[in-house]
Design a protein around this motif. Structure first.
Motif, mmCIF file in Angstrom:
data_model
loop_
_atom_site.group_PDB
_atom_site.id
_atom_site.type_symbol
_atom_site.label_atom_id
_atom_site.label_comp_id
_atom_site.label_asym_id
_atom_site.label_seq_id
_atom_site.Cartn_x
_atom_site.Cartn_y
_atom_site.Cartn_z
ATOM 1 N N UNK A 182 0.557 -1.155 -0.020
ATOM 2 C CA UNK A 182 -0.068 0.030 0.119
ATOM 3 C C UNK A 182 0.802 1.317 0.075
ATOM 4 N N UNK A 183 0.424 2.379 -0.002
ATOM 5 C CA UNK A 183 0.975 3.511 0.146
ATOM 6 C C UNK A 183 1.602 4.192 1.344
ATOM 7 N N UNK A 184 2.373 4.779 1.510
ATOM 8 C CA UNK A 184 3.065 5.376 2.732
ATOM 9 C C UNK A 184 4.255 4.836 3.106
ATOM 10 N N UNK A 185 5.052 5.542 3.856
ATOM 11 C CA UNK A 185 6.517 5.287 4.255
ATOM 12 C C UNK A 185 6.375 3.965 5.454
ATOM 13 N N UNK A 186 5.129 3.746 6.085
ATOM 14 C CA UNK A 186 5.043 2.697 6.884
ATOM 15 C C UNK A 186 4.458 1.520 6.017
ATOM 16 N N UNK A 187 4.283 1.454 4.936
ATOM 17 C CA UNK A 187 3.770 0.348 3.678
ATOM 18 C C UNK A 187 4.613 -0.776 4.213
ATOM 19 N N UNK A 188 3.750 -1.955 3.865
ATOM 20 C CA UNK A 188 4.434 -3.386 4.015
ATOM 21 C C UNK A 188 5.054 -3.397 2.673
ATOM 22 N N UNK A 189 6.309 -4.010 2.633
ATOM 23 C CA UNK A 189 6.998 -4.403 1.337
ATOM 24 C C UNK A 189 6.780 -5.841 0.923
ATOM 25 N N UNK A 190 6.391 -6.082 -0.511
ATOM 26 C CA UNK A 190 5.936 -7.330 -0.887
ATOM 27 C C UNK A 190 7.230 -7.573 -1.924
ATOM 28 N N UNK A 191 8.162 -8.536 -1.516
ATOM 29 C CA UNK A 191 9.003 -8.964 -2.405
ATOM 30 C C UNK A 191 8.803 -10.271 -3.120
ATOM 31 N N UNK A 192 9.337 -10.241 -4.362
ATOM 32 C CA UNK A 192 9.123 -11.594 -5.095
ATOM 33 C C UNK A 192 10.376 -11.863 -5.423
ATOM 34 N N UNK A 193 10.702 -13.259 -5.336
ATOM 35 C CA UNK A 193 11.883 -13.946 -5.468
ATOM 36 C C UNK A 193 11.759 -15.212 -6.666
ATOM 37 N N UNK A 194 12.656 -15.159 -7.521
ATOM 38 C CA UNK A 194 12.453 -16.287 -8.342
ATOM 39 C C UNK A 194 13.896 -16.840 -8.490
ATOM 40 N N UNK A 195 13.497 -18.267 -8.370
ATOM 41 C CA UNK A 195 14.809 -19.416 -8.204
ATOM 42 C C UNK A 195 14.603 -20.290 -9.430
ATOM 43 N N UNK A 196 15.888 -20.572 -9.689
ATOM 44 C CA UNK A 196 16.008 -21.755 -10.928
ATOM 45 C C UNK A 196 16.689 -23.044 -10.361
ATOM 46 N N UNK A 197 16.243 -24.058 -10.401
ATOM 47 C CA UNK A 197 17.265 -25.316 -10.371
ATOM 48 C C UNK A 197 17.006 -26.331 -11.443
ATOM 49 N N UNK A 204 11.017 -27.256 -3.455
ATOM 50 C CA UNK A 204 10.708 -28.621 -2.972
ATOM 51 C C UNK A 204 9.445 -29.584 -3.350
ATOM 52 N N UNK A 205 8.432 -28.738 -3.538
ATOM 53 C CA UNK A 205 7.435 -29.148 -4.199
ATOM 54 C C UNK A 205 7.478 -29.897 -5.587
ATOM 55 N N UNK A 206 8.187 -28.915 -6.459
ATOM 56 C CA UNK A 206 8.383 -29.312 -7.697
ATOM 57 C C UNK A 206 9.256 -30.454 -7.783
ATOM 58 N N UNK A 207 10.029 -30.649 -6.899
ATOM 59 C CA UNK A 207 10.871 -31.921 -6.793
ATOM 60 C C UNK A 207 9.970 -33.079 -6.785
ATOM 61 N N UNK A 208 9.276 -32.959 -5.707
ATOM 62 C CA UNK A 208 8.608 -34.130 -5.412
ATOM 63 C C UNK A 208 7.506 -34.428 -6.642
#
Length: 530
Positions: free
Chosen positions: A468-483, A513-517
């Motif tokens: 959301x907006x504002x300096x107190x907003x939560x940050x949402x981070x996206x991480x993409x991994x490849x194996x 880990x789910x993808x491995x299974x």
């Protein structure tokens, strides 16, 4: 003309069957794998949405797929959706699908084979007559295990018309009750769809006694348009996915098809069982589980779908919303007021908010943990938005079955100081500690995770956005991994960007880990189910 269907009884010509393949075709998207608990939660949401048929997976593909389909088949009563398993024409495929869906109160086997000249020559290396024999044998075998059998002509829109009609006729004679002609590679335009289905209805004996189905991919951005054209040509089952996920550019978007039919009933006078008010929460649940948000301008469910910035538009909407809104936000689940929670809100109000956001089955322990995190957040933020609530409960509610969990994190950094991260993970119930330095706070944190839980992956994407907006907003981070060519995306949210980053990495790791299974060799089936 009414059709007598084994799963739905007498179907009148205005009834559209909604066939959802989010859990099968949708899950084949890179990085979209789900574990069994996530698929069950998604299946429950799809049932509440009102889908008629739920394609739960491809049982022969892996042990994980078989187990997922079996679990979903056991989950629903006779009042629930038809549970469908996909199969190729090989007897082993058909029998595996039959075993997976057997416990379902209402079940379907969906068999397919390629019929286009290109696919037959290059992929199958079979002559047309051999393909015809496979159509008959596969459908006949499937009918020995259920009365509800669907057959699909893979790459049907690029198939020779005469041969397509022969294949459809063979499938009907063998006992198929639904015939699907998919635009597998997203090649067709609406005129093609109308012509193909009109041809099948006019030329194939028995086509008036079965349900015709359409399954469209979005490579040219025409999946929904092609779906609507098929309906206008007499198709009475549409195959789609939530948020339009799926192979390559995805499938026809279920929410777009449903709302197009509702909004333009004057042009396409048909009905379906979708509970449109549940669309948004189902979309958000899928985004949470998979870690993939929809783009802001996505029709129906994008956060800008009902936003108006132009002064002319704003003036019109203020006077009469229908000037620029062809449907109401509430009709698909949006609420007009999301500023309802704060640090003085109680547990009851918090539970009601979770239900409104689609978390209706939260257990007491999960509720307590989520409420604790909410109170912590409310102490740090002046205003708590719906988006904040969704972000903070993801770890507690949707990801409660993750094998790897972040339990502690401390990061030391500063000017002219080598960043250092110390953290604790819970892996299958056991505590593992990690410590590492890095080029920055995030790099040190990710290195500490690898120290606590050794693994070799490549970081392909790291992105931060504000919930959301504002300096107190939560940050949402996206991480993409490849194996080994497997891509997974994870998301995490927190007012502390480093904590959000760690949560996102751990989420991606769990999906890996789910993808491995789920990609366990198919040969394991014999030992597993003998």
């Amino acid at each position: 003309m009414a059709i007598e269907h084994p799963s739905f009884g007498k179907l009148d010509d205005n009834r559209i069957i909604i066939f959802d393949t989010t859990l099968r075709d949708g899950e084949q998207s890179p990085g979209f794998s789900m574990n069994i608990e996530e698929k069950l939660r998604m299946a429950e949401a799809l049932a509440e949405l009102g889908v008629d048929v739920m394609e739960a997976g491809f049982p022969i593909a892996s042990v994980g797929d078989f187990d997922s389909v079996l679990s979903i088949a056991k989950h629903f009563s006779k009042d629930g959706p038809v549970v469908c398993g996909l199969a190729r024409t090989a007897p082993a495929d058909i029998l595996r699908a039959a075993k997976a869906v057997r416990p379902a109160a209402r079940k379907r086997i969906h068999s397919f084979v390629s019929t286009s000249p290109l696919h037959m020559r290059v992929k199958l290396r079979l002559e047309p007559e051999e393909v015809l024999e496979l159509v008959t044998s596969s459908v006949s075998l499937a009918r020995q295990h259920t009365d509800d059998v669907e057959w699909s002509a893979e790459d049907g829109t690029r198939t020779d018309p005469d041969f397509l009609c022969r294949c459809v006729e063979a499938a009907i004679k063998a006992g198929a009750t639904t015939i699907n002609i998919p635009d597998t590679v997203g090649y067709a335009v609406p005129e093609d769809m109308h012509r193909i289905f009109t041809m099948v209805r006019e030329r194939v004996p028995g086509a008036d006694r079965i349900v015709l189905s359409t399954h469209n991919h979005n490579d040219l951005g025409l999946a929904v348009a092609n779906t609507l054209a098929a309906i206008q040509a007499g198709v009475r089952q549409v195959e789609a996915t939530i948020n339009g996920i799926g192979e390559r550019a995805g499938n026809a978007s279920l929410e777009e098809v449903a709302m197009a039919l509702r909004t333009r009933s004057d042009a396409i006078p048909v009905r379906n069982g979708v509970v449109s008010e549940n669309i948004l929460r189902t979309s958000k649940l899928l985004a949470t589980i998979t870690g993939f948000d929809v783009q802001p301008n996505k029709a129906i469910v994008g956060r800008n779908a009902f936003a108006h910035e132009s002064g002319i538009h704003q003036d019109g909407v203020l006077k009469d919303a229908s000037t620029y809104e062809i449907m109401t936000p509430e009709s698909v689940g949006w609420t007009t007021n999301s500023l309802v929670l704060g640090k003085h809100s109680g547990r009851a109000a918090f539970r009601d908010k979770l239900k409104a956001l689609g978390y209706g089955d939260v257990g007491d322990n999960q509720l307590n943990d989520a409420f604790r995190r909410f109170k912590d957040l409310a102490d740090r933020k002046k205003v708590v938005y719906d988006e904040d609530v969704v972000a903070l409960v993801d770890d507690e509610v949707v990801r409660g079955h993750d094998r790897v969990k972040l339990t502690a994190l401390t990061v030391a950094t500063g000017l002219n100081t080598k960043p250092m991260a110390t953290l604790a993970l819970e892996v299958d119930g056991d505590r593992r500690d990690g410590m590492a330095t890095g080029d920055g706070a995030v790099d040190a944190t990710f290195a500490a995770i690898r120290n606590a839980f050794p693994h070799e992956v490549a970081l392909k994407l790291y992105a931060v956005q504000s919930v959301t907006g504002g300096t107190d907003a939560q940050a949402r981070v996206t991480v993409r991994l490849e194996e080994n060519g497997k891509l997974v995306d994870g998301q995490g949210a927190d007012t502390d960007t480093i904590v959000a980053s760690a949560r996102a990495y751990v989420h991606a790791l769990n999906k890996l880990l789910v993808k491995r299974e789920r990609t366990a060799p198919a040969e394991q089936f014999a030992a597993r189910s003998a």
